[in-house]
Structure formats: structure tokens, C-alpha cells
Write a protein that holds these residues in place. Structure first.
Motif, mmCIF file in Angstrom:
data_model
loop_
_atom_site.group_PDB
_atom_site.id
_atom_site.type_symbol
_atom_site.label_atom_id
_atom_site.label_comp_id
_atom_site.label_asym_id
_atom_site.label_seq_id
_atom_site.Cartn_x
_atom_site.Cartn_y
_atom_site.Cartn_z
ATOM 1 N N VAL A 220 0.624 -1.181 0.087
ATOM 2 C CA VAL A 220 -0.102 -0.037 0.053
ATOM 3 C C VAL A 220 0.820 1.270 -0.024
ATOM 4 O O VAL A 220 0.430 2.538 -0.173
ATOM 5 N N SER A 221 2.278 1.094 0.188
ATOM 6 C CA SER A 221 2.968 2.277 0.353
ATOM 7 C C SER A 221 3.490 2.422 -1.027
ATOM 8 O O SER A 221 4.225 3.597 -1.439
ATOM 9 N N SER A 222 3.244 1.606 -2.163
ATOM 10 C CA SER A 222 3.601 1.967 -3.544
ATOM 11 C C SER A 222 2.615 2.800 -4.481
ATOM 12 O O SER A 222 1.518 2.665 -4.145
ATOM 13 N N ALA A 223 3.365 3.585 -5.123
ATOM 14 C CA ALA A 223 2.152 4.103 -6.426
ATOM 15 C C ALA A 223 1.409 3.247 -7.039
ATOM 16 O O ALA A 223 0.221 3.518 -7.455
ATOM 17 N N GLU A 224 2.086 1.980 -7.293
ATOM 18 C CA GLU A 224 1.549 1.088 -8.128
ATOM 19 C C GLU A 224 0.072 0.571 -7.542
ATOM 20 O O GLU A 224 -0.807 0.344 -8.070
ATOM 21 N N PHE A 225 0.067 0.528 -6.191
ATOM 22 C CA PHE A 225 -1.095 0.232 -5.311
ATOM 23 C C PHE A 225 -2.203 1.120 -5.814
ATOM 24 O O PHE A 225 -3.347 0.782 -5.977
ATOM 25 N N TRP A 226 -1.910 2.338 -5.573
ATOM 26 C CA TRP A 226 -2.904 3.307 -5.778
ATOM 27 C C TRP A 226 -3.236 3.495 -7.239
ATOM 28 O O TRP A 226 -4.425 3.927 -7.504
ATOM 29 N N LYS A 227 -2.399 3.140 -8.181
ATOM 30 C CA LYS A 227 -2.808 3.236 -9.696
ATOM 31 C C LYS A 227 -3.384 2.163 -10.134
ATOM 32 O O LYS A 227 -3.888 2.121 -11.382
ATOM 33 N N SER A 228 -3.702 1.027 -9.401
ATOM 34 C CA SER A 228 -4.141 -0.167 -9.761
ATOM 35 C C SER A 228 -5.566 0.153 -10.307
ATOM 36 O O SER A 228 -6.471 0.956 -9.691
ATOM 37 N N ASP A 229 -6.056 -0.658 -11.168
ATOM 38 C CA ASP A 229 -7.657 -0.658 -11.731
ATOM 39 C C ASP A 229 -8.435 -1.260 -10.897
ATOM 40 O O ASP A 229 -9.581 -1.193 -11.184
ATOM 41 N N ARG A 230 -7.789 -1.948 -9.723
ATOM 42 C CA ARG A 230 -8.944 -2.520 -8.610
ATOM 43 C C ARG A 230 -9.758 -1.308 -8.100
ATOM 44 O O ARG A 230 -10.561 -1.582 -7.342
ATOM 45 N N TRP A 231 -9.083 0.008 -8.041
ATOM 46 C CA TRP A 231 -9.825 0.941 -7.301
ATOM 47 C C TRP A 231 -10.924 1.438 -8.410
ATOM 48 O O TRP A 231 -10.596 1.969 -9.504
ATOM 49 N N SER A 232 -12.190 1.235 -7.874
ATOM 50 C CA SER A 232 -13.240 1.495 -8.908
ATOM 51 C C SER A 232 -14.617 1.559 -8.083
ATOM 52 O O SER A 232 -14.441 1.689 -6.858
ATOM 53 N N LEU A 233 -15.693 2.088 -8.909
ATOM 54 C CA LEU A 233 -16.865 2.169 -8.285
ATOM 55 C C LEU A 233 -17.376 0.758 -8.048
ATOM 56 O O LEU A 233 -16.858 -0.214 -8.587
ATOM 57 N N PRO A 234 -18.492 0.688 -7.128
ATOM 58 C CA PRO A 234 -19.119 -0.682 -6.939
ATOM 59 C C PRO A 234 -19.868 -1.324 -8.285
ATOM 60 O O PRO A 234 -19.863 -0.529 -9.230
ATOM 61 N N ASP A 235 -19.849 -2.497 -8.387
ATOM 62 C CA ASP A 235 -20.158 -3.288 -9.685
ATOM 63 C C ASP A 235 -21.703 -2.515 -9.949
ATOM 64 O O ASP A 235 -22.500 -2.349 -8.902
ATOM 65 N N LYS A 236 -22.143 -2.330 -11.078
ATOM 66 C CA LYS A 236 -23.111 -1.942 -11.669
ATOM 67 C C LYS A 236 -23.630 -0.627 -11.500
ATOM 68 O O LYS A 236 -24.476 0.135 -11.724
ATOM 69 N N ARG A 237 -22.455 0.228 -10.840
ATOM 70 C CA ARG A 237 -22.629 1.473 -10.789
ATOM 71 C C ARG A 237 -21.685 2.341 -11.927
ATOM 72 O O ARG A 237 -20.580 1.780 -11.826
ATOM 73 N N THR A 238 -21.844 3.378 -12.390
ATOM 74 C CA THR A 238 -21.450 4.033 -13.306
ATOM 75 C C THR A 238 -21.091 5.415 -13.066
ATOM 76 O O THR A 238 -20.317 6.191 -13.543
#
Length: 621
Positions: free
Chosen positions: A401-419
Motif C-alpha cells: 500500500v506504500s507503493s504508487a502501483e497500489f494506488w494506480k491499480s485498476d482495482r480502485w473503482s466504483l461498485p459493481d453496476k454503478r457508473t
């Protein structure tokens, strides 16, 4: 013929023997939950721990919040007795003299409850709270039998009881906010039940109890009323003990550091609150108390990723540890509850902080860093482990979590079915749910939630008999009842904020979530059910993991990273051969080919040196 001293002693010994036999019989018949499951007949045997020479809280961005959160009232009445009783009960030791108070911090410490010297007036350990008036399901308060008949107050567990960790190292005690507790709630329930039974049946003990609860020189009328209250509690306990007996063949002993939380929540709501004994299920799937830092920002929580909304999760937890809720009386207002919604919202916001991002990181409760009291990290070895982490762990558990790679991950997103965002920058961490077929760990927690059905009366207007869906519906209706009942009713935009801007999503996938590993070194034992004692064992083949080991040791093993697990007198021996306790899966024992990664084998066999390197790197997270 005159009595001789030894004759008097012999007679008293005989009298006491008869008394002991009577107490055993009566306690088994009239007992509180678990009274009939006593250790060695009528004793609760507890570990002895050395006194720490020094105690320190780890730095987790929590200093200004800690004291309030530790005793914040969530509306719970976990022990089904008032605070005034709890402080007056004696320890479950057979004695005609005073046996010492059950609430003695030193005594409670042996169950794993952490003493709190910062609040001596309250007199409770971390994770216990004194609340408002203790009431029944019809909102009728308990009264002191003496005029002016003051309301008695409730006492219950808070989230800090299960989510405050500690370990000792060479005389120093280190405390971890949001870490997994090392309490044995089962033993404590036994002790509380015996204390109540002994108060009722051991000569002189009730009189001492009455004087503490009622006041000096209580009258016979006052004592009779108090005795009636005590008998009511014992009768309720007898009913719960009978239910436990019915499901005992399918239940698994939880022991130190573990609890079958979801099944216990279900039993409280659908069997106790609804008064439907058929809904009572076995505690078949104990889990290790999870760490809660970062969790406010996960898209799903619980080990099996079953709950989406923070408010539903937190109110459900409060109901599970006996917050009053009316599910049976239309006249009393269905879904009326004693849950302290405002406090739960404040706790959640404290844990979460503001929306995290690359520039701020997590701003609420942070994971702890490896402390200076432990041996220094071998940086060269940790560097070797970093490469192994990227190769074997990062795909599921994400970069540090201390890495920039963690925060740039595409895992950070809106909940499913929300746009659309509900506030600027809204994002949550999408945790991967790893199916049984791949991870291979014990199935009980996820499988039993998937399988469980409950009976719900028509008047509650809940369509599903699936345990998870029904619990989510009861919780949502309880929250809505509170929102609607405020003056004025809580506005829609404020409800959305208090709900964490998330919908009431409930699911029961057959798998477990893989979360980031920050602070993993401070959270033994490992796997969701606590079936592996340390990180080195977790990285080893299943055949090399201990089949049996002891939980309850507080001394930290800084080499293998976990608690010591050698024999602990009066600790809990975990047997991993039992369903719910198995230590299979999450295994590095393949040959390096994808074809070999099945049945819980998730990677190639690591050499002992590689395991050491990876463990060293995990200390840095």
C-alpha cells in the motif's frame, strides 16, 4: 462429648462437599449459556501470564480517537445482565467467603480482555461499554428494586473487544488498534454463567450480591424482587444452553482469538430475537478475528466478501452481540431497536478517514509498522523477499500500500453496476474473491452461510429464507426504522452518507477474499480460521504445518512471525483435523507449472531460504 477442632473441620468439609454437589446439579439444570459445559466440573481454568514490564500502543494515526472508540456504546447488552450486576458478581470460585469480583481487570485479562487503566472510574476493559437503560424487547427498563427504582444500565461488547490486538516480546506488551483480539469468549461465557449460578445457590453469595446491587441493608422484599430477576435470567440461559446442546455435535470449539461471528449473529436475530428455536444453528465455522484497517474502503467485507454496506455491516454486528431489537411485537413497533446508530456512524468515519488516494494514502486507522522493540529487519533478506512477493503474492494481494502501483491499480473503482460517482473521486478497492477450487482453504465459513436457511414470520415482510439475504433485510429495516423515527426524519442525502454511499448488497460466494497485506505481521494466527500459527508455516507445504497447536500464548515469535504455539497450560489446543479448523490450501507446493496449481496449491514449492526471505519482506508491509 465436646467437638474437637478436627471434627468441626471434617463436618464443614462434608457440608461443603454436599454444597458442591448441589451446585453442580442445579447449575446444569438452571444454568446460563454454557454453564453445563464447565471445565473440570465447576472450574474455569485460565492461563497465567507474566506481568508486562512495559506497555506501548503502536502508532496508527489513532491516538485522538482511541479512548472514545474503546468504550463507545453501540447499544449492545451482550451479557444479558445490567452493568450494575456485572460489577457486583463474584468470580466463579466455590467459596463461602467473597471470591473476588468477576470484573477485576486482572481476572478479565486472563480471558484476553485488555485492561484499560485510562478509565478507572468505568472499571471496564477495552471493548466493553456501559450504555443507557437496559430494556427488554418491549422497551421496558430493568429497575433497581429499591426506591426510587432507578433504571439499571446495559453493558455490552464493542467492536474494540474483538479488534484490538496485543502481543508481548521479552517483557514488553505491544497493543494494536484494529488488530485481531486474543480473547476466549467461550470461556468467558462459561465463567459468567457460573458466577450467576453460584450467586443464586451458594450460601451467603446472594446476600453480598444484593448489598452491592441494591444498597446497604436490603430488605427481604427488595431481595425477593432481585432474586426474581436473577431467576428470570437463569431461565433464559437454560433455554440457550439447551439449544447449544442440540447443535453441539455439529459445533466447533472456538477458543482464543476465534469466533463463529456470522452464525452467532444469525442465532441472536433469528432464534433469540424472533423466538424461533428451529433457527438456531451450530457454531460450525470459527474465524480468526479480522484486522479492520483499510476495510472501510473494500467493495465487500467479511472473509467471504458477503456484505457491501458499512452501516448494514455494523448494525448487524451490534444486533449479533445482543443489541435489543423488537421483531415480534407489532404494538412495540417492529424493528424498534436499541442500536446506537449515531455512534456506529462516528466509529466508521473514524476508521475510514477521508477518501484515500495516492497523495494521501489511507487517512483513518493505519496499519502498524514493525516496531523498534522487535529485532531489526534484515534489509538484504527482505530485498530478496520483495522479488518473491511480486512473483507469488502480488497478483491476488496487490502491491504494497506504500507503493504508487497500489494506488494506480485498476482495482480502485466504483461498485459493481454503478457508473456514476455519488461524491467527487468516489472509489473503492475491489478485492478478489478466490474460489474454493483454487484456494483450497477450509470451506465451512463460506459454505455454511451459503447453505443456511431461516424461517421468518410473514409480518416482517421478508421474502427470502436465505440466511444472508434475510439478515440483510432485517438489518436494513432496522436502520430505516431508526432513520424514519428521528425528529425530523433523517434526510435522504444524510442517509446515503451514513450508509457509506453504498447499497445493501448481500452475497454468499463460495470462496474467500484476498486483501492487501499491510500489517500482516501483526495479525497471527493465519488463514481465515486461524489454523496456521505463523507466516513461515503458511508459506510451507501443508504437510509441514502443525496439525495441532496451542492458541492463547501472547509471546511473539519474531523469526517465524506469529505467536508462540507450544503447550500453554489452560490454553486452547486447535485440532486442524476437524471441519472448520482445517489448515489446507493456500499452499506453495507445485512444480512451477499452471497444470500443477490445483486443490489449494497456488504456487511452486518455496525453499526454506525463500520462505525466510518472503517472511522478512512481509515484516516491512
Amino acid at each position: 462429648m465436646a467437638w474437637k477442632p478436627n471434627s468441626i473441620v471434617a463436618s464443614l468439609a462434608l457440608l461443603f462437599s454436599v454444597l458442591v454437589a448441589a451446585v453442580i446439579v442445579v447449575a446444569g439444570v438452571v444454568g446460563y449459556p454454557y454453564v453445563s459445559k464447565v471445565y473440570d466440573g465447576i472450574m474455569v481454568k485460565l492461563p497465567e501470564y507474566p506481568v508486562a514490564q512495559k506497555t506501548r500502543w503502536l502508532d496508527q494515526n489513532w491516538t485522538d480517537k482511541r479512548e472514545w472508540v474503546h468504550h463507545a456504546d453501540q447499544g449492545t447488552a451482550t451479557f444479558h445482565i445490567p452493568y450494575e450486576w456485572f460489577m457486583a458478581l463474584e468470580q466463579p470460585v466455590l467459596s463461602l467467603r467473597s471470591a473476588g469480583l468477576l470484573s477485576d481487570p486482572t481476572y478479565l485479562d486472563r480471558f484476553g480482555f485488555i485492561p484499560d487503566p485510562s478509565d478507572p472510574k468505568l472499571g471496564l476493559p477495552i471493548g466493553m461499554a456501559r450504555g443507557k437503560a437496559m430494556v427488554d424487547a418491549t422497551a421496558k427498563p430493568w429497575k433497581n428494586p429499591r426506591a426510587p427504582y432507578n433504571d439499571m444500565t446495559r453493558i455490552g461488547l464493542t467492536c474494540a473487544a474483538c479488534h484490538t490486538g496485543r502481543f508481548t516480546y521479552q517483557g514488553t506488551e505491544l497493543l494494536v488498534d484494529g488488530g485481531p483480539a486474543l480473547t476466549d469468549l467461550g470461556k468467558f461465557r462459561t465463567a459468567l454463567g457460573l458466577s450467576l449460578a453460584f450467586t443464586r445457590f451458594v450460601p451467603f453469595r446472594f446476600d453480598r450480591f444484593a448489598e452491592k446491587v441494591i444498597g446497604a441493608d436490603p430488605s427481604e422484599v427488595e431481595k425477593t424482587q432481585l432474586l426474581a430477576q436473577l431467576d428470570k435470567i437463569l431461565a433464559q440461559g437454560k433455554g440457550l444452553a439447551d439449544l447449544d446442546t442440540v447443535v453441539a455435535p455439529q459445533s466447533v470449539v472456538e477458543g482464543f482469538g476465534r469466533l463463529d461471528a456470522l452464525n452467532r449473529i444469525g442465532n441472536e436475530v433469528f432464534a433469540v430475537d424472533l423466538k424461533i428455536p428451529a433457527n438456531y444453528a451450530a457454531t460450525s465455522a470459527p474465524v480468526h478475528f479480522p484486522r479492520i484497517w483499510d476495510a472501510s474502503w473494500f467493495d465487500w467485507v467479511q472473509y467471504n466478501a458477503s456484505i457491501e454496506q458499512p452501516m448494514v455491516r455494523n448494525v448487524g454486528e451490534a444486533m449479533g452481540v445482543s443489541a435489543m431489537i423488537n421483531l415480534t411485537s407489532v404494538q412495540g413497533g417492529l424493528f424498534n431497536s436499541g442500536v446506537e446508530i449515531v455512534n456506529l456512524d462516528r466509529i466508521e468515519k473514524s476508521l475510514a478517514g477521508k477518501q484515500p488516494n495516492e497523495s494521501t494514502g489511507f487517512t483513518g486507522l493505519k496499519s502498524p509498522q514493525w516496531p523498534s522493540e522487535l529485532p531489526p529487519i534484515d534489509k538484504k533478506l527482505a530485498g530478496q523477499g520483495e522479488a518473491l512477493y511480486k512473483e507469488h503474492c502480488q497478483a491476488c494481494h496487490l502491491p504494497p500500500v506504500s507503493s504508487a502501483e497500489f494506488w494506480k491499480s485498476d482495482r480502485w473503482s466504483l461498485p459493481d453496476k454503478r457508473t456514476e460517482e455519488r461524491y467527487p473521486g468516489e472509489r473503492y478497492l475491489r478485492v478478489e474473491i478466490v474460489p474454493f477450487a483454487h484456494i483450497g482453504t477450509d470451506r465451512a465459513q463460506a459454505q455454511d452461510m451459503f447453505d443456511r436457511k431461516v424461517t421468518v414470520p410473514r409480518e416482517l415482510d421478508i421474502s427470502s429464507d436465505s440466511f444472508g439475504q434475510a439478515l440483510g433485510a432485517v438489518t436494513e429495516k432496522t436502520i430505516k426504522h431508526w432513520y424514519d423515527g428521528q425528529t425530523p426524519p433523517v434526510a435522504p442525502e444524510q442517509r446515503e452518507e451514513m450508509n457509506g454511499y453504498r447499497d445493501n448488497g448481500i452475497q454468499a460466494p463460495l470462496g474467500y477474499k484476498a486483501r492487501p497485506l499491510d500489517g500482516i505481521w501483526a495479525t497471527p494466527p493465519y488463514l481465515h480460521n486461524g489454523s496456521v500459527p505463523n507466516l513461515y508455516a503458511l508459506l510451507s507445504p501443508v504437510a509441514e504445518r502443525p496439525t495441532k497447536f496451542y492458541l492463547g500464548n501472547r509471546e511473539y515469535d519474531a523469526v517465524n512471525v506469529g505467536y508462540r504455539y507450544d503447550k500453554l497450560e489452560n490454553g486452547f489446543e486447535l485440532d486442524t483435523r476437524l471441519r472448520g479448523n482445517t489448515n489446507s490450501g493456500h499452499e506453495f507446493n507445485g512444480d512451477g507449472t499452471k497444470q500443477n496449481e490445483k486443490d489449494g496449491v497456488i504456487g511452486r514449492l518455496l525453499t526454506p531460504q525463500e520462505r525466510r526471505a518472503l517472511v522478512e519482506f512481509l515484516k516491512t508491509m
